[in-house]
Design a protein around this motif. Sequence first.
Motif, short mmCIF file in Angstrom:
data_model
loop_
_atom_site.label_atom_id
_atom_site.label_comp_id
_atom_site.label_asym_id
_atom_site.label_seq_id
_atom_site.Cartn_x
_atom_site.Cartn_y
_atom_site.Cartn_z
N THR A 1 10.44 -2.76 11.53
CA THR A 1 10.67 -1.54 12.30
C THR A 1 9.69 -0.43 11.94
OG1 THR A 1 12.28 -0.76 10.66
CG2 THR A 1 13.12 -2.04 12.52
N GLN A 2 8.99 -0.60 10.81
CA GLN A 2 7.99 0.38 10.38
C GLN A 2 6.76 -0.36 9.88
OE1 GLN A 2 9.58 3.83 7.99
NE2 GLN A 2 11.41 2.55 7.92
N PHE A 3 5.59 0.25 10.09
CA PHE A 3 4.35 -0.37 9.61
C PHE A 3 3.42 0.70 9.07
CE2 PHE A 3 3.70 0.48 14.15
CZ PHE A 3 2.51 1.20 14.13
N LEU A 4 2.53 0.27 8.20
CA LEU A 4 1.45 1.09 7.67
C LEU A 4 0.22 0.21 7.60
CD1 LEU A 4 0.19 3.57 6.20
CD2 LEU A 4 1.09 2.61 4.06
N ALA A 5 -0.83 0.59 8.33
CA ALA A 5 -2.06 -0.19 8.36
C ALA A 5 -3.23 0.69 7.96
CB ALA A 5 -2.29 -0.77 9.76
N PHE A 6 -4.16 0.15 7.19
CA PHE A 6 -5.31 0.94 6.74
C PHE A 6 -6.47 0.03 6.37
CE2 PHE A 6 -2.01 1.07 3.23
CZ PHE A 6 -2.46 -0.07 2.59
N ASP A 7 -7.66 0.62 6.24
CA ASP A 7 -8.84 -0.13 5.82
C ASP A 7 -9.73 0.76 4.96
OD1 ASP A 7 -10.23 1.58 7.51
OD2 ASP A 7 -10.50 0.11 9.11
N GLU A 8 -10.89 0.20 4.56
CA GLU A 8 -11.79 0.93 3.66
C GLU A 8 -12.60 2.00 4.39
OE1 GLU A 8 -14.55 -1.90 5.59
OE2 GLU A 8 -12.44 -1.93 4.99
N ARG A 9 -12.41 2.13 5.71
CA ARG A 9 -13.11 3.13 6.49
C ARG A 9 -12.22 4.33 6.82
NH1 ARG A 9 -15.81 -1.40 10.55
NH2 ARG A 9 -16.98 -2.48 8.92
N ASN A 10 -11.12 4.45 6.13
CA ASN A 10 -10.19 5.58 6.25
C ASN A 10 -9.30 5.53 7.49
OD1 ASN A 10 -12.53 6.92 4.47
ND2 ASN A 10 -10.62 8.02 4.09
N HIS A 11 -9.31 4.43 8.24
CA HIS A 11 -8.33 4.31 9.33
C HIS A 11 -6.94 4.19 8.71
CE1 HIS A 11 -11.97 2.84 11.53
NE2 HIS A 11 -11.41 3.54 12.51
N VAL A 12 -6.00 4.94 9.26
CA VAL A 12 -4.60 4.87 8.83
C VAL A 12 -3.73 4.91 10.07
CG1 VAL A 12 -2.76 5.91 7.45
CG2 VAL A 12 -5.14 6.09 6.67
N MET B 1 0.31 4.57 11.39
CA MET B 1 1.75 4.43 11.21
C MET B 1 2.48 4.46 12.55
SD MET B 1 2.50 6.73 7.80
CE MET B 1 4.14 6.00 7.58
N ASP B 2 1.72 4.79 13.60
CA ASP B 2 2.25 4.79 14.96
C ASP B 2 1.05 4.65 15.90
OD1 ASP B 2 5.14 5.97 16.29
OD2 ASP B 2 3.39 5.88 17.61
N LEU B 3 1.23 3.96 17.02
CA LEU B 3 0.13 3.76 17.95
C LEU B 3 -0.07 4.96 18.88
CD1 LEU B 3 0.57 -0.01 18.85
CD2 LEU B 3 -0.94 1.05 17.16
N GLU B 4 0.88 5.88 18.90
CA GLU B 4 0.70 7.15 19.61
C GLU B 4 0.08 8.14 18.63
OE1 GLU B 4 3.40 10.57 21.74
OE2 GLU B 4 4.05 8.48 21.93
N LYS B 5 -1.07 8.67 18.95
CA LYS B 5 -1.89 9.36 17.94
C LYS B 5 -1.23 10.57 17.31
CE LYS B 5 -6.28 7.46 19.34
NZ LYS B 5 -7.71 7.68 19.53
N GLU B 6 -0.59 11.43 18.10
CA GLU B 6 0.03 12.61 17.51
C GLU B 6 1.23 12.22 16.65
OE1 GLU B 6 0.68 15.98 19.95
OE2 GLU B 6 -1.47 16.37 20.12
N LYS B 7 1.96 11.19 17.06
CA LYS B 7 3.06 10.71 16.22
C LYS B 7 2.51 10.09 14.94
CE LYS B 7 6.57 9.89 19.77
NZ LYS B 7 7.43 8.86 20.43
N ASN B 8 1.34 9.47 15.03
CA ASN B 8 0.70 8.90 13.85
C ASN B 8 0.37 10.00 12.84
OD1 ASN B 8 -0.55 6.86 12.23
ND2 ASN B 8 -2.54 7.42 13.07
N VAL B 9 -0.16 11.12 13.35
CA VAL B 9 -0.43 12.28 12.49
C VAL B 9 0.86 12.77 11.84
CG1 VAL B 9 -1.12 14.72 12.49
CG2 VAL B 9 -2.50 13.03 13.71
N ALA B 10 1.91 12.91 12.64
CA ALA B 10 3.19 13.44 12.14
C ALA B 10 3.78 12.54 11.06
CB ALA B 10 4.18 13.58 13.30
N LYS B 11 3.73 11.23 11.25
CA LYS B 11 4.32 10.32 10.26
C LYS B 11 3.55 10.35 8.95
CE LYS B 11 6.64 7.13 13.42
NZ LYS B 11 6.78 5.73 13.90
#
Length: 348
Positions: free
Chosen positions: A166-177, A179-189
């Motif tokens: 129900t929750q995910f966290l994805a990241f890489d060595e290029r600073n992509h993070v 937590m949500d596929l909707e960008k503003e919600k991703n910022v909020a989370k």
Amino acid sequence: MENDQPVEVNVMPKGLIYLPEPEKGATYINEFDLESHYYAPEKNSDENLNYKFLLPALEKIKGQDYDFVVGFDHSLNRTIIGYPNPEGRFLVFTAHQQAALLAHTFLTEDGYPEFGEEKDKLVIKGIVLSQQIDKIVTKNNGAYKESHSGYEDLRERIMTMDDAYTQFLAFDERNHVLMDLEKEKNVAKQLDLIFSQVKKLKQQEKTLFDFHVDLQIKYKLYGEKTFNITSEGENKKIFDRFRSKPPSDAMHEELVSISDYKKQLFFNKLTGRKSEPELRQLDIVQLEYSSGLKISVELIDGGDKLLLHLSDFTDCYNKESFATSRKNIHDRLLKIVVSLGKMVINVT
């Protein structure tokens, strides 16, 4: 008569959010007691999310008592976290250090299922990131997947994840993070995760730097370095040399496994097992050694650039040894690069 009532300490974090104009991501900022600062994308390159990128935000808070600064790139796909060191000077976490901080916080913020219980959180890690992330996920009974680097590859892995998560966290060595596929919600989370963690730390009279050091002690101190070893006209030869003749004996290292994503082959030298990686074909090869050293070589931009990523670890038993241990691991990585330059990179 003296007032013997306990003094109430303010543990609310003081943070600054650094966002692109027009006011992207602003919708959710009011949910947090945080200040915001906006930059004009055309005046601030986000090619590299590093100290220089965050500098205008750090200048704004210079001399003030802030707990953290979080910056987002033009597209809101990448994140960088600034923190005060023990001397009060603001620095920034590398993508590797940031990934460790976020992964541990994400998995432990609400308590995590005991072994055998159903998992509902998934961590997706770019393959170049160090094994420290693996250790954090495993020791906190986390669910785990790997991905190639980049927003689209991380997004693809998220889209194919099991419905049980129900929750995910994805990241890489290029600073992509993500937590949500909707960008503003991703910022909020992300803001919610960081804000909550800093608040807990302040209650313990700790800082983000203290938290970083605690993780390095608990999960071993990892060092990571990325080098551009481009040699005009020789990039493909250098890349193929790493694939066909992986450096081992001359480095006094035992090669354990080879992941060749160009050939779509994983080979465990200890067991002799061969298999096909889950991820798509790409010009990248990874070499892992028994000491913990990991070398990733990546051919990008149609062969115009060649990146060499190194990660390794050492023991760090207490805060007093942190600075020395950190220097030792980075000195070791530099020596390895020199050795590789003599053995592999100079193909002529």
